[in-house]
Design an enzyme around this catalytic site. Sequence first.
Site, short mmCIF file in Angstrom:
data_model
loop_
_atom_site.label_atom_id
_atom_site.label_comp_id
_atom_site.label_asym_id
_atom_site.label_seq_id
_atom_site.Cartn_x
_atom_site.Cartn_y
_atom_site.Cartn_z
N GLU A 92 1.21 -1.30 0.14
CA GLU A 92 0.20 -0.20 0.26
C GLU A 92 1.19 1.09 0.30
O GLU A 92 0.27 2.12 -0.33
CB GLU A 92 -1.61 -0.04 1.05
CG GLU A 92 -1.87 -0.99 1.06
CD GLU A 92 -2.85 -1.02 2.64
OE1 GLU A 92 -4.46 -0.57 2.60
OE2 GLU A 92 -1.71 -1.90 3.42
N ASP A 94 -2.64 -4.76 3.71
CA ASP A 94 -2.50 -4.66 5.13
C ASP A 94 -3.70 -5.72 5.13
O ASP A 94 -4.38 -6.11 4.45
CB ASP A 94 -2.86 -3.13 6.02
CG ASP A 94 -2.42 -2.83 5.39
OD1 ASP A 94 -1.01 -2.79 5.37
OD2 ASP A 94 -2.23 -1.30 5.91
N ASP A 113 -6.42 -6.58 7.74
CA ASP A 113 -7.39 -6.79 7.62
C ASP A 113 -8.70 -6.56 6.59
O ASP A 113 -8.21 -6.72 5.40
CB ASP A 113 -7.03 -5.59 8.80
CG ASP A 113 -7.20 -4.02 8.24
OD1 ASP A 113 -6.56 -3.66 6.60
OD2 ASP A 113 -6.63 -3.02 8.23
N GLU A 124 -9.76 -3.67 5.32
CA GLU A 124 -9.67 -2.91 4.25
C GLU A 124 -8.52 -3.25 3.42
O GLU A 124 -8.52 -2.98 2.49
CB GLU A 124 -9.26 -1.73 5.35
CG GLU A 124 -9.31 -0.19 4.59
CD GLU A 124 -10.82 0.45 4.62
OE1 GLU A 124 -10.94 0.82 3.71
OE2 GLU A 124 -11.98 -0.70 4.99
N TYR A 136 1.26 -5.58 12.56
CA TYR A 136 0.76 -4.22 12.45
C TYR A 136 -0.70 -3.31 13.33
O TYR A 136 -0.42 -3.80 15.25
CB TYR A 136 -0.33 -5.01 11.34
CG TYR A 136 -1.10 -4.29 10.98
CD1 TYR A 136 -1.11 -2.99 10.07
CD2 TYR A 136 -2.51 -4.70 10.80
CE1 TYR A 136 -2.34 -2.39 8.95
CE2 TYR A 136 -3.68 -3.78 9.91
CZ TYR A 136 -3.04 -2.80 9.01
OH TYR A 136 -4.34 -1.98 8.36
N ARG A 148 -3.41 -1.52 13.55
CA ARG A 148 -5.01 -1.88 14.11
C ARG A 148 -5.50 -3.11 14.09
O ARG A 148 -5.63 -4.13 12.97
CB ARG A 148 -5.02 -1.44 11.70
CG ARG A 148 -5.23 0.07 12.01
CD ARG A 148 -5.58 0.11 10.83
NE ARG A 148 -5.45 2.09 10.68
CZ ARG A 148 -4.08 2.20 9.55
NH1 ARG A 148 -3.18 1.66 9.08
NH2 ARG A 148 -3.47 3.45 9.46
N HIS A 191 -5.50 -11.78 14.79
CA HIS A 191 -4.23 -11.19 14.85
C HIS A 191 -3.43 -11.10 16.56
O HIS A 191 -3.90 -11.53 17.07
CB HIS A 191 -5.26 -9.84 14.26
CG HIS A 191 -5.82 -9.75 13.14
ND1 HIS A 191 -6.66 -8.44 12.24
CD2 HIS A 191 -5.56 -10.35 12.07
CE1 HIS A 191 -6.59 -8.74 11.74
NE2 HIS A 191 -6.49 -9.98 11.05
#
Length: 716
Positions: free
Chosen positions: A9, A82, A84, A86, A308, A310, A355
């Site tokens: 990203e 990433d 997740d 998103e 990560y 988030r 996670h």
Amino acid sequence: MTKKLVIVESPAKARTVGKFLGDDYIVKASVGHIRDLPANRLGVNVENDFEPRYVIPEKKKPVVKGLKEDAKLAAEILLATDPDREGEAISWHLLSALKPKNKPVSRVEFHEITREAIEEAFSHPRQINMRLVDAQQARRVLDRLVGYTISPLLRRKITKKGLSAGRVQSVAVRLVVERERQINAFVPEEYWSLEADLAKKASARRKGSKSLIFRATLNQIDGEKADIKNKKQAQEILADLDGATYIVSEVRRKEVQRNPAPPFTTSTMQQEASRKIGFTAKRTMAVAQQLYEGVAVGNEGSVGLITYMRTDSTNLAASAQAEAREYIHKYFGPQYVPSTPRVYKTKAKGAQEAHEAVRPTSVKRAPEEIKQYLSPDQFKLYKLIWQRMVASQMSSAIMDTTSVDIKAGRSAQSMPYLFRATGSVIKFPGFMSVYMEGKDEGEVEDDEAKKALPPLEQDEALDLVKLLPEQHFTSPPPRYTEATLVKALEEYGVGRPSTYAPIMSTIQDRGYVERVDKRLKATEIGFIVNDLLVKHFPKIVDLGFTAQMEGELDEIANGGQEWVPVIRDFYTPFETTLRRADEEMERVELKPEPTGDLCEKCGSPMVYKYGRYGKFIACSGYPACRNAKSFEVKVGVKCPECGGEMVEKKTRRKRIFYSCGRYPECTFGTWNRPLPTPCPSCGGLLSLNGKQGVVCTKCGEVSETPSEPAVVGVVG
């Protein structure tokens, strides 16, 4: 071309990942989303199962063109966005936009950017998880249906630019508005505390034996909780205690264990960064992104320093636990390592347990050892994350606590007063050697903050050194900080790790909430918009309903529900509510309100206006006359110097202060909120001091915080 194309990203992440992959790979960045719903229209086909109409924004077209050219030449495409929902959606959008033909396309997922994690992830590629994509699409469509229908309605009904509504945003504003109403409706009430400095008999005969003097607080009178409402009652108790005897009635000793806090989730990281290093949620996430994507560390080169950022999980990889335990054993000793690794249960609703928590990629990179490679902000946040992780795997702290009850009265037969003293000694510091969790305003102080008591025994007689009566005033609940608002949203199950920081920014950017002395205060337009939404869209701003929707989005991600029926069940009644609101919502004309005063420069009426920094007073003759002054709120207290009305004002930096309304004729002012009750010592003006004490502006006498406070806060 035989090279494999890897798409991440961000350019920083591309550089770090590329370093680990070597010459057989080319790593490029999508620079975030490459497709989205159009900015200038709804972009959702309500009639066709809420089909999203994605477009490639103009600024992303060169990026997509470049990626298409790279994809044509690549032997294989690996989507490494990433880990997740998103990120999963971005990978799906990349696949949809690039349309690679006759080439293998895989999804690669890693939670930290280290050589080991990269090698492990690339050895186990997978397909795109459409359940996660559907959950992200459902959230995006849901937010668009709410934001792009209610926002235009607000702009039609209220004569102010830039208004908006949002599914989570509006709930956050409601919390701030309701808290502000509680503060505005609050009336301070007077109460008194009574403490006693007591001493062992031996210390009374030896001057300077301060270690044998301790402080106790009046806890009960005749078996009931002590409740001293005014100075008269306090004086009556003091008179009754004149010449009293003080006897230890009970001594309670016990050993208490205190366990460390779990490693960070996104929300707890934001909360602690606010408490300890003064970062906003937005600043915390920006710095965490840098630490995650990679920082050049000496001979190591660019390496991701944290996992990560988030996440709503407190899980730790077994390898991370083992490394932490080894580090603790080496640098602190075997007694600091618990018999088994600590495992924490995630409290957040809908948390993704697969996670990991936010942690250092290696605890061997101690903060001080890599400080020279980090910016000041990076060092502060990395140190916080490192300390929290290491402490979470350490032994419990052990405290020796003592609680003593002392009866007081004029005779052995009549001892109606019970004083209580509590002390503690750290027997074994454990995790406290590394890290202590911060406290929000109003939370009870930690046991370890209490001083040790001298050795005391039951039936021991004590000497009175001094009685300390203190006047206090109850305070309203505190305004939210960004940290406590994030905490509240998380506890209610509203929002997710990726949404907290944007929400904090949005509600301030829209002018609904302003930051005053690091706290969030609802503005007048915030009140107006919130009240309209509560009246006409009660479900949209209902905490329970919003949390329920979050749960359904989680079910989509877990495969429990299909996304289209979930959206349809929401939209059918919402459409009816929207239509009714369009017909019934009253129009709000934010016309300049006359103040009742005339401009001293031209004689035109002065009016209230709204600007970038909130409400102010200006001449209605603008632009011919540009006379303007700050907005003032009367606080119901007379100026101690001239008798004029005291008013609340705000500096250019939004800090609140209080001054005489007759300025510049009278220049009296104070930073602390004035109180209507006069000083009991000199009759001067009392004002709030710190969290809940009071100080006299005339004699300077300061009252300390009581040991058992009522609600703590700041009056605004």
